[in-house]
Scaffold this active site. Sequence first.
Site, PDB file in Angstrom:
ATOM      1  N   SER A 207       0.837  -1.199   0.000  1.00  0.00           N
ATOM      2  CA  SER A 207       0.000   0.000   0.000  1.00  0.00           C
ATOM      3  C   SER A 207       0.868   1.244   0.000  1.00  0.00           C
ATOM      4  O   SER A 207       2.083   1.184   0.233  1.00  0.00           O
ATOM      5  CB  SER A 207      -0.930   0.003   1.224  1.00  0.00           C
ATOM      6  OG  SER A 207      -0.164  -0.013   2.411  1.00  0.00           O
ATOM      7  N   ASP A 208       0.226   2.357  -0.254  1.00  0.00           N
ATOM      8  CA  ASP A 208       0.913   3.645  -0.182  1.00  0.00           C
ATOM      9  C   ASP A 208      -0.124   4.712   0.111  1.00  0.00           C
ATOM     10  O   ASP A 208      -1.326   4.507  -0.106  1.00  0.00           O
ATOM     11  CB  ASP A 208       1.649   3.951  -1.485  1.00  0.00           C
ATOM     12  CG  ASP A 208       2.669   5.067  -1.301  1.00  0.00           C
ATOM     13  OD1 ASP A 208       3.738   4.790  -0.723  1.00  0.00           O
ATOM     14  OD2 ASP A 208       2.388   6.223  -1.687  1.00  0.00           O
ATOM     15  N   ILE A 209       0.350   5.840   0.623  1.00  0.00           N
ATOM     16  CA  ILE A 209      -0.561   6.931   0.948  1.00  0.00           C
ATOM     17  C   ILE A 209       0.159   8.253   0.782  1.00  0.00           C
ATOM     18  O   ILE A 209       1.370   8.353   1.029  1.00  0.00           O
ATOM     19  CB  ILE A 209      -1.099   6.796   2.397  1.00  0.00           C
ATOM     20  CG1 ILE A 209      -2.159   7.874   2.688  1.00  0.00           C
ATOM     21  CG2 ILE A 209       0.033   6.856   3.411  1.00  0.00           C
ATOM     22  CD1 ILE A 209      -2.883   7.676   4.005  1.00  0.00           C
TER      23      ILE A 209
END
Length: 260
Positions: free
Chosen positions: A138-140
């Site tokens: 994931s990434d944000i």
Amino acid sequence: MPPYRIPSLLRLRFAAAALCCQQRRPRLPGTPPTRRPCFPRLTARKSPMATASSSPSTPQPFKLILGSSSVARKHILEEMGLEFQVMTADIDEKSIRRENPDDLVMVLAEAKADAIMSRLNIADYQKEGSQPTLLITSDIVVVHEGIIREKPTTKEEARQFLKGYSGGHVSTVGSVVVTNLTTGKRLGSLDKAEVYFHDIPDEVIENLIDEGVVFRVAGGLLLEHPLTLPFVEAVVGSSDSVMGLSKEIANKLIHDALRA
């Protein structure tokens, strides 16, 4: 690039809430609010997988690899009742650029998955009779006034970020990618949220910077940190999404990847 817009239903709820906000008693500058915020707090629905897999009598029917060293993401998966091992991608995130935050977080999550898979012998996961193995990455990023903000690299940059949030709001754009190492199927999705802040005192900002944890999170945004939490006005969306991994989306992608 236009900022993420609040759905119309939520805008109506905020408009209604503004009536009670006008009734607030004034408080001294730098003093945390003493009453619950008028804005609605929204949280993700409880994950059905968390309930099922958390039962000691129900063994997890798949293996799970978390492609992140994030403490927050580990905690979120633990709250979902999932068993997992941790591997890190160790990629140069700054070398991957996209102007659109949706595109950026998705390509970064996929790059992390690719980097981890390059160190694995995928054939071992595809042997007949092997238990399914899923890789979740994931990434944000934080978007403030239309500008993408990733992890701050200097004290001055962190100070600028946090001062900009004070008395205002930011959006977060997060991606979740689940790769079934057994079948080769990959699924991904995006999640967005907004965080509204009261005025954050300069002393609190400096303490956060001195502590150093702001340099390890996108935009220096710490939702549930003891120093930050008293000044959070409201969260539109789910707090776990703001912290780096939406439980609802992770649960759905895991379920779908197992059926793929």
